[in-house]
Design a protein around this motif. Structure first.
Motif, PDB file in Angstrom:
ATOM      1  N   TYR A 177       0.894  -1.187   0.070  1.00 18.27           N
ATOM      2  CA  TYR A 177      -0.094  -0.100  -0.066  1.00 18.27           C
ATOM      3  C   TYR A 177       0.744   1.297   0.160  1.00 18.27           C
ATOM      4  N   LEU A 178       1.987   1.064   0.513  1.00 18.54           N
ATOM      5  CA  LEU A 178       2.983   2.370   0.480  1.00 18.54           C
ATOM      6  C   LEU A 178       3.303   2.687  -0.898  1.00 18.54           C
ATOM      7  N   LEU A 179       3.528   1.601  -1.621  1.00 16.79           N
ATOM      8  CA  LEU A 179       4.063   1.886  -3.158  1.00 16.79           C
ATOM      9  C   LEU A 179       2.883   1.997  -4.098  1.00 16.79           C
ATOM     10  N   LEU A 180       1.722   1.519  -3.603  1.00 14.58           N
ATOM     11  CA  LEU A 180       0.475   2.155  -4.507  1.00 14.58           C
ATOM     12  C   LEU A 180       0.047   3.511  -4.297  1.00 14.58           C
ATOM     13  N   GLY A 181       0.324   3.932  -3.032  1.00 16.06           N
ATOM     14  CA  GLY A 181       0.134   5.165  -2.615  1.00 16.06           C
ATOM     15  C   GLY A 181       0.907   6.400  -3.358  1.00 16.06           C
ATOM     16  N   MET A 182       2.048   5.863  -3.704  1.00 16.34           N
ATOM     17  CA  MET A 182       2.856   6.708  -4.432  1.00 16.34           C
ATOM     18  C   MET A 182       2.412   7.067  -5.697  1.00 16.34           C
ATOM     19  N   PHE A 183       1.424   6.246  -6.339  1.00 14.29           N
ATOM     20  CA  PHE A 183       1.185   6.180  -7.599  1.00 14.29           C
ATOM     21  C   PHE A 183      -0.488   6.564  -8.002  1.00 14.29           C
ATOM     22  N   MET A 184      -1.141   6.192  -6.905  1.00 15.57           N
ATOM     23  CA  MET A 184      -2.692   6.087  -7.331  1.00 15.57           C
ATOM     24  C   MET A 184      -3.520   6.832  -6.296  1.00 15.57           C
ATOM     25  N   ASP A 185      -4.713   7.246  -6.606  1.00 15.91           N
ATOM     26  CA  ASP A 185      -5.868   7.846  -5.382  1.00 15.91           C
ATOM     27  C   ASP A 185      -6.084   6.811  -4.608  1.00 15.91           C
ATOM     28  N   THR A 186      -6.457   7.249  -3.386  1.00 11.96           N
ATOM     29  CA  THR A 186      -6.950   6.609  -2.279  1.00 11.96           C
ATOM     30  C   THR A 186      -8.183   5.879  -2.739  1.00 11.96           C
ATOM     31  N   MET A 187      -9.314   6.178  -3.179  1.00  5.93           N
ATOM     32  CA  MET A 187     -10.302   5.700  -3.695  1.00  5.93           C
ATOM     33  C   MET A 187     -10.066   4.369  -4.782  1.00  5.93           C
ATOM     34  N   ALA A 188      -9.137   4.750  -5.605  1.00  6.94           N
ATOM     35  CA  ALA A 188      -9.027   3.787  -6.538  1.00  6.94           C
ATOM     36  C   ALA A 188      -8.241   2.562  -6.087  1.00  6.94           C
ATOM     37  N   ILE A 189      -7.214   2.872  -4.912  1.00  2.00           N
ATOM     38  CA  ILE A 189      -6.593   1.500  -4.164  1.00  2.00           C
ATOM     39  C   ILE A 189      -7.554   0.839  -3.504  1.00  2.00           C
ATOM     40  N   ILE A 190      -8.612   1.475  -3.043  1.00  2.00           N
ATOM     41  CA  ILE A 190      -9.740   0.587  -2.121  1.00  2.00           C
ATOM     42  C   ILE A 190     -10.394  -0.174  -3.015  1.00  2.00           C
ATOM     43  N   LEU A 191     -10.790   0.407  -3.933  1.00  2.00           N
ATOM     44  CA  LEU A 191     -11.766  -0.418  -4.799  1.00  2.00           C
ATOM     45  C   LEU A 191     -11.048  -1.277  -5.999  1.00  2.00           C
ATOM     46  N   LEU A 192      -9.774  -1.235  -6.082  1.00  2.00           N
ATOM     47  CA  LEU A 192      -9.044  -2.131  -6.833  1.00  2.00           C
ATOM     48  C   LEU A 192      -8.722  -3.244  -6.094  1.00  2.00           C
ATOM     49  N   THR A 193      -8.112  -3.032  -4.865  1.00  2.00           N
ATOM     50  CA  THR A 193      -7.544  -4.199  -3.990  1.00  2.00           C
ATOM     51  C   THR A 193      -8.601  -4.916  -3.156  1.00  2.00           C
ATOM     52  N   VAL A 194      -9.703  -4.383  -2.608  1.00  2.00           N
ATOM     53  CA  VAL A 194     -10.590  -5.088  -1.996  1.00  2.00           C
ATOM     54  C   VAL A 194     -11.197  -6.042  -2.545  1.00  2.00           C
ATOM     55  N   PRO A 195     -11.864  -6.235  -3.774  1.00  2.00           N
ATOM     56  CA  PRO A 195     -12.444  -7.357  -4.391  1.00  2.00           C
ATOM     57  C   PRO A 195     -11.313  -8.336  -4.665  1.00  2.00           C
ATOM     58  N   ILE A 196      -9.949  -8.065  -4.967  1.00  2.00           N
ATOM     59  CA  ILE A 196      -8.993  -9.139  -5.047  1.00  2.00           C
ATOM     60  C   ILE A 196      -8.465  -9.753  -3.679  1.00  2.00           C
ATOM     61  N   LEU A 197      -8.451  -8.978  -2.611  1.00  2.00           N
ATOM     62  CA  LEU A 197      -7.829  -9.188  -1.456  1.00  2.00           C
ATOM     63  C   LEU A 197      -8.904  -9.835  -0.448  1.00  2.00           C
ATOM     64  N   ALA A 198     -10.154  -9.545  -0.724  1.00  2.00           N
ATOM     65  CA  ALA A 198     -11.144  -9.959   0.358  1.00  2.00           C
ATOM     66  C   ALA A 198     -10.938 -11.588   0.627  1.00  2.00           C
ATOM     67  N   ALA A 199     -11.109 -12.343  -0.425  1.00  2.00           N
ATOM     68  CA  ALA A 199     -11.048 -13.837  -0.156  1.00  2.00           C
ATOM     69  C   ALA A 199      -9.774 -14.452   0.460  1.00  2.00           C
ATOM     70  N   PRO A 200      -8.388 -14.036   0.245  1.00  2.00           N
ATOM     71  CA  PRO A 200      -7.397 -14.171   0.969  1.00  2.00           C
ATOM     72  C   PRO A 200      -7.430 -13.932   2.079  1.00  2.00           C
ATOM     73  N   LEU A 201      -7.841 -12.558   2.450  1.00  2.00           N
ATOM     74  CA  LEU A 201      -7.892 -12.061   3.812  1.00  2.00           C
ATOM     75  C   LEU A 201      -9.081 -12.786   4.631  1.00  2.00           C
ATOM     76  N   MET A 202     -10.193 -13.268   4.329  1.00  2.00           N
ATOM     77  CA  MET A 202     -11.119 -14.102   5.082  1.00  2.00           C
ATOM     78  C   MET A 202     -10.426 -15.584   5.390  1.00  2.00           C
ATOM     79  N   ALA A 203      -9.837 -16.006   4.219  1.00  2.94           N
ATOM     80  CA  ALA A 203      -9.067 -17.361   4.400  1.00  2.94           C
ATOM     81  C   ALA A 203      -8.324 -17.375   5.746  1.00  2.94           C
TER      82      ALA A 203
END
Length: 526
Positions: A412-438
């Motif tokens: 997230y430190l790396l992504l924050g250097m190049f992307m907007d906050t809303m974009a980071i949330i909406l991009l990563t949550v769908p991808i990371l939700a399953a691994p996090l819950m697992a």
């Protein structure tokens, strides 16, 4: 077409940094447009032009190749999901609105996975279902509330009141800025609006008192980041919609970490004021108890709005949606009666309401477009089994929850250097939700962790948008009092505060009850 290419070249010159433009109000867009590096003219020169053309060709060429492969090729399902994400990033880097980039890339991914029927069905549902969710009606009302308080001038009054009580202690004005930021965060959901308002008031006061420019700018920028952690928070509501968590519990979960972060900033400022008085000197201004109490009276409207919103949700008297609606009406009314512009009469009242509604409507529409885009992207991630593959990979490696989260801090430190906050949330949550819950990670807890990390990204170099907002404010001679303040000074000023915020992010990884305890004690409905 030629004008469009020239504009893209200017935005992607090697002498400028690129940033995915966040969803801002009209006033905020104006400020960011004048502070982001893309607003600066590119240095002339043949090598610069060649570099610009090379970047444009690479960007468009890569996007066209991926789009052609998704439409005409026969890629594996997981490959489709990964290429869809890459194409979305390319579109965003090319200046396409985040929501439209998600819809466009997601549409191609859906077509590759299920053909025209899958694409048609998802587009029909995806443009209605995300926006027709009752709990997400909190978003426009929170934005309306914050805009009303901002336009009424309560920011400067809150700062003046805090200065009377804290200005004469070591680092007092910086403490005043941080505490004002925490207080305003409890009634306004916009980080950039809060930072802009605080910067205009706090930076000239600190520079006039002899503060080092970097410290004055750093403390102001980080005080603004509290705006999306302490409820009401638009980012937390958007995250709740993307992660399918309870809006009420998500908002309540941000209170304790937000207060801890504000306290950590205050302790750091106090330590600097004691050990390095030349960096953060005392103001040597004294106020009587009568003057201090008068200052507190002026911020009663702010306290009333915060009490209505947070108290209503915490007590269970109102749902988050009802609290936001009532709070926005209270903010409009109190903002009008406590304004400083001297306007009177029914005509002026309607002009005030119209100005607030226009800003709030534009900002809300942009956010709902993002939610439509993330709905389509989530559908692609699900059908392609990209999230499942990522989950299997993480479990095969043997990472536990703590190890995975520490890796995400770096990501997230790396992504924050190049992307907007809303974009980071909406991009990563769908991808990371399953691994996090697992891995057993509580998704309400993860929302707070994620917001802390993306708010840190808003100030870190090279592209932290808050740093550019603050730097632009500091170029005004009425703010800097004739002291030249460089962008390097701005970045160096925020870095110690970034370290403090990272410490809190790591702390809640090892002590998750700091986030989950309060919502667990409250019976909060959506």
């Amino acid at each position: 077409m030629r004008k469009r290419i020239r504009a893209l070249m200017a935005a992607t010159s090697p002498n400028t940094e690129m940033k995915v433009v966040p969803v801002l109000s009209t006033a905020e867009k104006t400020e960011v447009a004048t502070t982001s590096p893309a607003a600066a003219p590119a240095a002339p020169g043949k090598s610069s032009q060649i570099g610009s053309w090379a970047w444009v060709i690479a960007l468009f060429g890569g996007g066209l190749l991926i789009a052609a492969y998704l439409l005409l090729g026969d890629p594996d399902r997981v490959v489709v999901g990964a290429l869809t994400v890459v194409l979305m990033l390319i579109l965003m880097l090319g200046g396409i609105h985040i929501g439209l980039a998600m819809v466009g890339a997601g549409g191609l991914g859906l077509y590759s996975l299920g053909g025209a029927p899958a694409l048609t069905t998802t587009l029909e549902q995806g443009t209605f279902d995300p926006a027709a969710t009752w709990q997400l009606s909190v978003i426009p009302t929170f934005i309306l509330m914050g805009t009303a308080l901002w336009k009424s001038g309560l920011t400067s009054r809150a700062f003046e009141a805090a200065k009377m009580w804290l200005g004469n202690v070591p680092g007092g004005l910086a403490l005043t800025t941080t505490i004002s930021g925490a207080g305003l965060a409890a009634s306004s959901g916009s980080t950039i609006a809060l930072t802009h308002a605080l910067g205009r008031v706090a930076i000239p006061e600190m520079l006039r008192a002899g503060y080092k420019p970097g410290f004055a700018i750093g403390s102001t920028a980080m005080a603004g980041t509290l705006g999306q952690l302490i409820p009401p928070s638009v980012l937390l509501v958007v995250y709740a919609g993307a992660a399918q968590t309870s809006v009420g519990s998500q908002l309540m979960a941000g209170i304790i970490p937000g207060l801890i972060l504000a306290l950590a900033f205050c302790l750091y400022i106090l330590a600097v004021g004691i050990t390095r008085p030349a960096t953060a000197p005392r103001t040597r201004q004294y106020f009587t108890l009568r003057q201090k109490m008068k200052g507190l009276v002026k911020v009663i409207p702010l306290a009333v709005v915060a009490f209505v919103v947070i108290g209503g949700i915490a007590s269970g008297l109102f749902t988050p949606t009802e609290s936001a609606a009532i709070g926005s009406v209270v903010a409009l009314v109190l903002g009008w009666f406590t304004r400083n512009d001297g306007s009177n009469g029914l005509k002026d009242f309607f002009a005030y309401v119209k100005g607030v509604l226009v800003v709030a409507t534009v900002a809300s529409a942009g956010i709902f477009l993002l939610l439509i885009g993330v709905h389509i992207l989530t559908r692609v991630v699900t059908l392609s089994r990209l999230a499942n593959s990522l989950t299997d990979m993480i479990l095969d490696i043997g990472l536990n929850a703590t190890g995975f989260l520490l890796i995400l801090v770096l990501l997230y430190l790396l992504l924050g250097m190049f992307m907007d906050t809303m974009a980071i949330i909406l991009l990563t949550v769908p991808i990371l939700a399953a691994p996090l819950m697992a891995l057993g990670v509580d998704m309400i807890w993860f929302g707070i962790f994620l917001v802390i990390m993306v708010e840190i990204g808003m100030v870190t170099p090279p592209l932290g948008v808050l740093s550019f907002v603050i730097h632009r404010i500091a170029q005004d001679r009425e703010v800097n009092h004739g002291q030249p303040i460089s962008l390097t000074t701005t970045f160096l000023g925020v870095m110690p505060f970034v370290g403090v915020a990272l410490g809190i992010a790591v702390l809640i990884i090892f002590v998750p009850d700091l986030v989950t305890w309060l919502p667990g004690q409250l019976s909060v409905s959506n």
